[in-house]
Scaffold this active site. Sequence first.
Site, PDB file in Angstrom:
ATOM      1  N   ASP A 158      52.894  13.172  75.662  1.00  0.00           N
ATOM      2  CA  ASP A 158      51.774  12.349  76.155  1.00  0.00           C
ATOM      3  C   ASP A 158      51.622  12.367  77.681  1.00  0.00           C
ATOM      4  OD1 ASP A 158      53.954  10.682  76.868  1.00  0.00           O
ATOM      5  OD2 ASP A 158      52.643   8.936  76.759  1.00  0.00           O
ATOM      6  N   GLU A 159      52.190  13.372  78.314  1.00  0.00           N
ATOM      7  CA  GLU A 159      52.125  13.441  79.773  1.00  0.00           C
ATOM      8  C   GLU A 159      51.957  14.875  80.219  1.00  0.00           C
ATOM      9  OE1 GLU A 159      55.219  11.733  82.565  1.00  0.00           O
ATOM     10  OE2 GLU A 159      55.760  10.799  80.671  1.00  0.00           O
TER      11      GLU A 159
HETATM   12 MG   LIG Z   1      52.974   7.493  78.360  1.00  0.00          MG
END
Ligand SMILES: [Mg+2]
Length: 353
Positions: A104-105
């Site tokens: 998620d990054e």
């Molecule tokens: Mg995050």
Amino acid sequence: MDRSIIHVDMDAFFASIEQRDNPKLKNKPVAVGGKPNSRGVVCAASYEARRYGVKSAMSSKRAKRLCPKLIFVSTNKHKYKQVSNHIKSIFKRYSKKIEPISIDEAFIDVTGKEALEIGKLIKKSIKNELDLTASIGISYNKFLAKLASDMDKPNGFTVISKKNAKDILKKLPIRKLWGVGPKTEKELNRLGLYKIEDIQRYDSDILVEKFGKRGLELIEFANGKDNRPIEWKSKSQSIGEENTFSHDTLDREVLNYTLNKYSLDVFKKIKENRYKIKTITIKIKYEDFNIETRSLTLKSPTDSLEIIKSKAHFILNNKFNINKKVRLLGLTVSNIVYPNDPVQLRMDMDGFM
Ligand SMILES: [Mg+2]
């Protein structure tokens, strides 16, 4: 030319997806992960749960004690991966230089383009297409872009420019420096260093003497410098060593010695990159050029030299029937677990909890 780096970090990623998909979970304390009676671990917590001190990597039992109303939802890795791929496809509209650092990054290098404009568009697309929020950090290097995305979470949008970088850094605790964990923090505290400005002013020779190469990095980060490039070419899928012997051999001592040497080389590489690995493969090419490979997959990822070495020998001794001279021996490790991968972190914790 100064670089323009965008760091995108999804807000409470797994938990937000679950809240999005199940209206009953909206505005409620939610933990994605194992159930409290199953010796499970929290993989992600919604912001409502975080208010009670619930954090990822915490045992579910402890989380439930902190927040009795906590709702547990089991992980749906497949779904998260799909959302992650969609987010990546949004990034790709603006740059091909993308470095994901976890599910998620990611960093996106948009040097020479309108970074602010792109940052806003990415945020808007994530909201419109996925009904999720992200925090965006924009700066002229990776460290500061990541720092920026964390400054105004959730749903943040922060820019650190060359002009304000040193001032922003000054008042922050040293733990905000990339790579400073609790252990390094303690060591720095012992030198009387608590805020980043303390490092900005400190004698660099002493830091280098004490921490070696890392000391140098700390000084650079403290001063807002970070020359690390965006690593956008895909990561290595395996790491290995192989060599053809100068004479074909059946000598066990030679094979064992070679395997020990390979284990050490591979171990050094995975340590350097903070990887862990799950699969170990041995390859043998015989004097007649026939090739055989045998592998073994561990239950949980490892970065231990002893385990890699002993498993490599186990494969060589038990999974091959060597009755011809060996021309080439190879050792490969694969199934790599990259640092900062929350899904893998959970697997890790499951391994020893
Ligand atoms: Mg995050």
